[in-house]
Write a protein that holds these residues in place. Structure first.
Motif, PDB file in Angstrom:
ATOM      1  N   UNK A  94       0.821  -1.202   0.000  1.00  0.00           N
ATOM      2  CA  UNK A  94       0.000   0.000   0.000  1.00  0.00           C
ATOM      3  C   UNK A  94       0.859   1.257   0.000  1.00  0.00           C
ATOM      4  N   UNK A  95       1.908   1.252   0.815  1.00  0.00           N
ATOM      5  CA  UNK A  95       2.743   2.439   0.971  1.00  0.00           C
ATOM      6  C   UNK A  95       3.625   2.667  -0.248  1.00  0.00           C
ATOM      7  N   UNK A  96       4.248   1.613  -0.736  1.00  0.00           N
ATOM      8  CA  UNK A  96       5.158   1.755  -1.876  1.00  0.00           C
ATOM      9  C   UNK A  96       4.397   2.221  -3.117  1.00  0.00           C
ATOM     10  N   UNK A  97       3.237   1.650  -3.354  1.00  0.00           N
ATOM     11  CA  UNK A  97       2.438   2.078  -4.505  1.00  0.00           C
ATOM     12  C   UNK A  97       2.011   3.532  -4.365  1.00  0.00           C
ATOM     13  N   UNK A  98       1.770   3.975  -3.135  1.00  0.00           N
ATOM     14  CA  UNK A  98       1.403   5.370  -2.909  1.00  0.00           C
ATOM     15  C   UNK A  98       2.578   6.304  -3.195  1.00  0.00           C
ATOM     16  N   UNK A  99       3.775   5.915  -2.789  1.00  0.00           N
ATOM     17  CA  UNK A  99       4.963   6.737  -3.037  1.00  0.00           C
ATOM     18  C   UNK A  99       5.222   6.885  -4.535  1.00  0.00           C
ATOM     19  N   UNK A 100       5.221   5.761  -5.231  1.00  0.00           N
ATOM     20  CA  UNK A 100       5.509   5.777  -6.658  1.00  0.00           C
ATOM     21  C   UNK A 100       4.494   6.635  -7.413  1.00  0.00           C
ATOM     22  N   UNK A 101       3.205   6.430  -7.122  1.00  0.00           N
ATOM     23  CA  UNK A 101       2.170   7.171  -7.848  1.00  0.00           C
ATOM     24  C   UNK A 101       2.174   8.649  -7.491  1.00  0.00           C
ATOM     25  N   UNK A 102       2.562   9.006  -6.268  1.00  0.00           N
ATOM     26  CA  UNK A 102       2.607  10.406  -5.874  1.00  0.00           C
ATOM     27  C   UNK A 102       3.663  11.177  -6.657  1.00  0.00           C
ATOM     28  N   UNK A 103       4.847  10.606  -6.765  1.00  0.00           N
ATOM     29  CA  UNK A 103       5.930  11.274  -7.502  1.00  0.00           C
ATOM     30  C   UNK A 103       5.623  11.321  -8.995  1.00  0.00           C
ATOM     31  N   UNK A 104       5.153  10.203  -9.543  1.00  0.00           N
ATOM     32  CA  UNK A 104       4.861  10.157 -10.979  1.00  0.00           C
ATOM     33  C   UNK A 104       3.740  11.119 -11.354  1.00  0.00           C
ATOM     34  N   UNK A 105       2.688  11.163 -10.537  1.00  0.00           N
ATOM     35  CA  UNK A 105       1.569  12.045 -10.869  1.00  0.00           C
ATOM     36  C   UNK A 105       1.987  13.508 -10.805  1.00  0.00           C
ATOM     37  N   UNK A 106       2.867  13.853  -9.860  1.00  0.00           N
ATOM     38  CA  UNK A 106       3.351  15.226  -9.796  1.00  0.00           C
ATOM     39  C   UNK A 106       4.080  15.629 -11.059  1.00  0.00           C
TER      40      UNK A 106
END
Length: 534
Positions: A340-352
């Motif tokens: 849950x956490x790793x997918x959130x980190x990756x998607x947060x940076x990519x979406x930015x």
């Protein structure tokens, strides 16, 4: 002397009003006024503080079952605090020193939690830490906004929120190690030495202000009428009564009891008085009604409320599932929530980064709500025998949904409002997230506790649900017989799954409110700047 003071006050008011009315692209400090090295230092400081904030949340969420064992009650799980004045304070006081003050409040709350000998003391400590934390979040967002041009904010917000979420990754592991091998109190003590490093770094970093601020000695004498303290005084009983009413309902008192009804009705009356007062005060209000009437503003606040609520509830009930139903240790439960956490980190940076390239943030917000509902729906099907492939796969869409949506309300409001409105607008977002999450986490706790009692009564005859709840989430295998344990574990599973239905609703509401954020292109500011240079 008095004449000079009055003149300075009028000049400050004129500057504030002019910047309040200016459109975003014409506001002050739309381009960074700091060098690369100084900005890097400021960004590193804000990210480190945000990391510490998320480290605190994730450590505590992992330690919750162990804390319930010591205080012998599930009712101790749940906290929420808000400091709605931070936006006004940041507007009139220097960002750097206000930020450090809020950080000191957060550290004080952490110390009180570490020293807590009772539930009330722990709740007070968490409330104080939450007040400081609300100021830190608002301050961090305001600082980044004052340093970074509008078209680059999605990227830097993505970096800030993505990198700082490493605190969520390391938090469960550190919290699990503390609760398993030392004491849960170290989950709070750890904030102090890290905080000392952060404070030392910030003391030597110059944080830019959007406008020149008066000296503290002058501001502290003249600012009080501008802080809307009356509105804050009206807000406090509203918040307390609503949270207490929801916390008491169905657990300490029946929902139809005079205590619960009185608290909820009293909170509703205070809310109506608060709204009337804010309308009377106008643009100087703690929560300006004129700003809140703008569609992008109120939909951003609602979107942030439901997004934050889904995050808080998931952070509390995922570890509870692994430790109570699966019987894992706190360390192992921390490892189990990594998907849950790793997918959130990756998607947060990519979406930015992608928002800065694509320009439009609305599709990310819409996808966020849909993914949260999908992930929570999958988690609602968990059982005591669910394989790792299932609960890993269920966490990934939940994490991606949270990651790609968290920064969107901030970008939407910053794209709409002038820079001088950013402290108040970011405080409104933090208000929505923190207070809304506190309310809905209390609702989730009520759903869980009531569901657990009902399921135990139905599945295990002759067992008092109060005995199970009093034993604590991690002690059920030590206090129950082999005949009672399967029924209680299934009762825990069903009660936690009821909470996931609530998170499904949060995702659906995020999806609906996302459509009000506006089809805006943040690259238009960049295009306009290039046209002017040409």
């Amino acid at each position: 002397m008095a004449k000079d003071t009055a003149i300075n006050s009028r000049k400050s008011s004129v500057v504030l009003n002019e910047q309040h009315d200016a459109p975003a692209e014409e506001g002050v400090n739309n381009e960074p006024e700091v060098g690369v090295f100084k900005f890097s230092a400021v960004l590193a400081s804000v990210i480190l503080v945000s990391f510490l904030m998320l480290l605190d949340v994730s450590i505590v969420s992992t330690a919750i079952p162990r804390i319930t064992d010591e205080f012998q009650s599930l009712n101790d799980v749940g906290c929420g605090a808000l400091q709605p004045l931070t936006g006004k304070i940041y507007q009139y006081f220097h960002l750097k020193w206000t930020y450090l003050f809020c950080f000191g409040v957060f550290e004080l709350g952490s110390m009180l939690c570490a020293l807590a000998e009772s539930s009330p003391m722990l709740i007070v400590g968490r409330a104080i830490a939450g007040m400081g934390g609300a100021g830190l979040q608002n301050g961090g967002l305001t600082i980044i906004s004052n340093c970074v041009p509008l078209q680059k904010r999605p990227l830097y917000l993505g970096m800030m929120m993505g990198i700082s979420q490493l605190g969520i990754v390391t938090g469960p592991l550190i919290g699990g190690a503390f609760t398993s091998y030392t004491t849960w109190r170290w989950c709070f003590w750890i904030n102090l030495p890290i905080g000392a490093v952060v404070a030392a770094l910030l003391l030597f970093v110059q944080v830019p202000d959007p406008i020149a601020k008066d000296k503290f000695s002058h501001t502290i004498r003249t600012v009080w009428p501008n802080l809307d303290l009356v509105g804050f005084i009206i807000f406090v009983p509203f918040a307390i009564m609503v949270l207490l009413g929801l916390d008491y309902g169905g657990i300490d008192y029946p929902w139809n009891s005079a205590t619960v009804i009185g608290l909820l009705v009293g909170g509703g009356v205070c809310l109506l008085i608060f709204i009337a007062w804010e309308h009377r005060v106008g643009d100087g209000a703690m929560i300006p009604i004129s700003m809140l009437k703008k569609r992008i503003v109120w939909t951003s606040c609602l979107n942030m409320l439901f997004l934050g609520s889904s995050n808080f509830v998931a952070s509390y009930y995922l570890p509870l599932y692994f430790q109570s139903v699966k019987g894992t240790s706190p360390v192992q439960s921390g490892i189990n929530v990594l998907p849950n956490i790793i997918s959130s980190i990756v998607s947060s940076v990519l979406s930015g980064a992608l928002i800065g390239v694509v320009g439009y943030y609305l599709p990310f917000a819409v996808a966020s709500g849909a993914l949260i509902s999908v992930g929570a729906g999958m988690l609602s099907a968990l059982s005591p025998s669910s394989p790792s492939s299932f609960w890993i796969g269920a966490q990934i869409p939940l994490g991606f949904g949270r990651g790609i949506g968290t920064q969107v309300p901030m970008v939407a409001m910053q794209n709409l409002l002038p820079p001088k409105d950013l402290p108040v607008s970011m405080a409104m977002l933090i208000f929505s997230m923190t207070f809304g999450s506190a309310i809905w986490l209390t609702v989730a706790n009520t759903i869980f506790t009531n569901g657990l009692s009902s399921q135990i009564t139905k599945r295990v005859q002759g067992l008092d649900p109060a005995v199970v709840i009093g034993a604590g989430a991690t002690n059920i295998r030590q206090v129950l017989s082999s005949d009672q344990l399967p029924g209680v574990i299934q009762s825990y599973t069903d009660a936690i799954n009821d909470v996931w239905y609530l998170v499904v609703a949060f995702g659906a509401l995020c999806f609906l409110t996302a459509w009000g954020l506006g089809w805006k292109d943040v690259r238009q500011k960049k295009k306009a700047a290039k046209a002017e240079q040409a």
